[in-house]
Design an enzyme around this catalytic site. Structure first.
Site, mmCIF file in Angstrom:
data_model
loop_
_atom_site.group_PDB
_atom_site.id
_atom_site.type_symbol
_atom_site.label_atom_id
_atom_site.label_comp_id
_atom_site.label_asym_id
_atom_site.label_seq_id
_atom_site.Cartn_x
_atom_site.Cartn_y
_atom_site.Cartn_z
ATOM 1 N N HIS A 12 0.918 -1.214 0.055
ATOM 2 C CA HIS A 12 -0.078 -0.058 -0.017
ATOM 3 C C HIS A 12 0.802 1.104 0.040
ATOM 4 O O HIS A 12 1.215 1.860 0.923
ATOM 5 C CB HIS A 12 -0.793 -0.030 1.295
ATOM 6 C CG HIS A 12 -1.945 1.088 1.363
ATOM 7 N ND1 HIS A 12 -3.465 0.880 1.242
ATOM 8 C CD2 HIS A 12 -2.037 2.412 1.384
ATOM 9 C CE1 HIS A 12 -4.168 2.071 1.208
ATOM 10 N NE2 HIS A 12 -3.107 2.976 1.174
ATOM 11 N N HIS A 14 1.097 5.117 -2.196
ATOM 12 C CA HIS A 14 0.613 5.883 -3.315
ATOM 13 C C HIS A 14 2.016 6.718 -4.021
ATOM 14 O O HIS A 14 2.853 6.991 -3.386
ATOM 15 C CB HIS A 14 -0.153 7.007 -2.568
ATOM 16 C CG HIS A 14 -1.379 6.506 -2.021
ATOM 17 N ND1 HIS A 14 -2.640 6.508 -2.499
ATOM 18 C CD2 HIS A 14 -1.772 5.910 -0.666
ATOM 19 C CE1 HIS A 14 -3.708 5.953 -1.658
ATOM 20 N NE2 HIS A 14 -3.080 5.614 -0.623
ATOM 21 N N GLU A 195 -10.756 3.543 7.042
ATOM 22 C CA GLU A 195 -9.847 4.713 7.653
ATOM 23 C C GLU A 195 -10.606 5.798 8.406
ATOM 24 O O GLU A 195 -10.463 6.248 9.682
ATOM 25 C CB GLU A 195 -8.933 5.053 6.283
ATOM 26 C CG GLU A 195 -7.910 6.005 6.748
ATOM 27 C CD GLU A 195 -7.140 6.472 5.557
ATOM 28 O OE1 GLU A 195 -7.652 6.764 4.650
ATOM 29 O OE2 GLU A 195 -6.049 7.142 5.513
ATOM 30 N N ASP A 273 1.824 4.077 2.954
ATOM 31 C CA ASP A 273 0.904 4.938 2.565
ATOM 32 C C ASP A 273 1.551 5.920 1.951
ATOM 33 O O ASP A 273 1.440 5.860 0.584
ATOM 34 C CB ASP A 273 -0.187 5.306 3.648
ATOM 35 C CG ASP A 273 -1.472 5.591 3.164
ATOM 36 O OD1 ASP A 273 -1.992 5.263 2.058
ATOM 37 O OD2 ASP A 273 -2.210 6.121 4.289
HETATM 38 N N1 ADE Z 1 -4.576 9.025 -0.835
HETATM 39 C C1 ADE Z 1 -3.302 9.225 -0.607
HETATM 40 N N2 ADE Z 1 -3.237 8.742 0.737
HETATM 41 C C2 ADE Z 1 -4.424 8.308 1.102
HETATM 42 C C3 ADE Z 1 -5.029 7.787 2.209
HETATM 43 N N3 ADE Z 1 -4.352 7.892 3.515
HETATM 44 N N4 ADE Z 1 -6.382 7.803 2.291
HETATM 45 C C4 ADE Z 1 -7.100 8.104 1.141
HETATM 46 N N5 ADE Z 1 -6.597 8.702 0.090
HETATM 47 C C5 ADE Z 1 -5.495 8.539 -0.025
HETATM 48 ZN ZN ZN Z 2 -3.551 5.024 1.197
#
Ligand code: ADE
Ligand code: ZN
Length: 328
Positions: A12, A14, A195, A273
């Site tokens: 996970h 981004h 989340e 993340d």
């Molecule tokens: N985009 C980038 N990081 C994110 C996160 N923690 N939750 C949702 N969208 C995201």
């Molecule tokens: Zn994320």
């Protein structure tokens, strides 16, 4: 060897969220864009809360304008990951940012990203795979364009489809068309849920989108029946403890539910993340978990084996990753 030195599988991440602030500052300088407002005096990214984080993220992303920029980003991201002994990584890529949802532009971005990833694999041995990701607050129509990009490029490198963005906007089911299109193209599915949304968002993700993994999912802990369901259905959670603490879900790592979820038989994995946004990296995550829960090398090996089994790659790649984990 300390636990931080172990080989790691990260599911996970981004792509833009892993951009080193120095790279974003350099690109802003080259393109004459004033981004001073998104940085703290010490040079790190600054934000107040989750919604502000998303807008800072999008401002930083606005200087990534060409396929070549994404090639530079990919090189920088994989250098960082390799330095953290990550051996296999899956990254979220959004056609919204890479070509505005247009399939032929997306192909050019993807080409540049894959070229940089191949060079990094040759240099560091790190394996990268891509998950095309729609952005929830851009809405279901933009998600369909992303799903079309995903379907057109699905294969041994683009292996999954997912959704990030503001969980406060709409419902998971609003995106069912896009997820169905991706599934029919052979892609494996994940979505952010649990989340900032509560347990209901995790239920919606499972029932309305039929995902096999969930980004975060940690707020499932608030509903015992749901925790049992996650364990029974063997749904893997992409848990990002450091991110959850910085964004205020839990006051510290010791208060994070990862240990309780694991004890309940839920398949948990660990990722960063958006590491520079949250002042973290994979080494730091392992050190924090060791300090908070006393996890040892065996615990982390189990975590990485779970992640390798939940990875969206083909079976040959999975076997290579498992072999590296076993030989350490
Ligand atoms: N985009 C980038 N990081 C994110 C996160 N923690 N939750 C949702 N969208 C995201
Ligand atoms: Zn994320």
């Amino acid at each position: 060897m300390t636990v931080a030195d172990l080989p790691k599988v990260e599911l996970h991440l981004h792509h833009e969220g892993a951009a080193p602030p120095d790279l974003i500052r350099q690109l802003a300088f080259e393109k004459k864009v004033d981004l001073a407002g998104i940085f703290r005096p010490d040079g790190s990214y600054g934000f107040r809360d989750f919604v502000h984080f998303l807008s800072v993220y999008e401002a930083a992303t606005s200087v990534l304008k060409t396929p070549e920029d994404y090639g530079r980003l990919t090189t920088a991201v994989l250098e960082q990951s390799a330095a953290n002994n990550v051996i296999y990584c899956e990254t979220f890529l959004s056609p919204d940012f890479c070509g505005g949802g247009d399939v032929s532009a997306w192909r050019e971005y993807l080409h540049a990203i894959r070229e940089a990833a191949e060079a990094a694999e040759a240099r560091y041995g790190i394996i990268l795979r891509g998950i095309v990701t729609c952005v929830r607050h851009f809405g279901p129509e933009a998600a369909k364009s992303s799903a079309l990009c995903a379907a057109e490029t699905a294969g041994d490198w683009i292996t999954g489809f997912g959704m990030g963005g503001d969980e406060g906007k709409g419902h998971q089911g609003d995106f069912a068309y896009a997820f169905d299109m991706a599934r029919e193209a052979g892609l494996k599915l994940t979505t952010h849920a649990g989340e900032f949304g509560g347990p209901d968002s995790v239920r919606e993700a499972i029932n309305d989108l039929n995902v096999v993994r969930i980004g975060h999912g940690v707020r499932a802990i608030e509903d015992a029946a749901l925790v049992r369901e996650l364990a029974d259905r063997q749904i893997t959670l992409e848990v990002c403890p450091g991110s959850n603490v910085v964004l205020g879900l839990y006051p510290n790592i010791a208060a994070h539910p990862i240990q309780t979820l694991r004890d309940a038989g839920v398949k948990v994995t660990v990722s960063t993340d958006d590491p520079p946004f949250f002042g973290t990296n994979m080494r730091r995550e392992y050190e924090m978990l060791e300090a908070a829960f006393g996890w040892q090398a065996d615990d982390f090996t189990q975590l990485n084996t779970t992640a390798a089994h939940a990875a969206f790659c083909d079976e040959d790649t999975r076997a290579r990753v498992l072999k590296t984990l076993e030989s350490t």
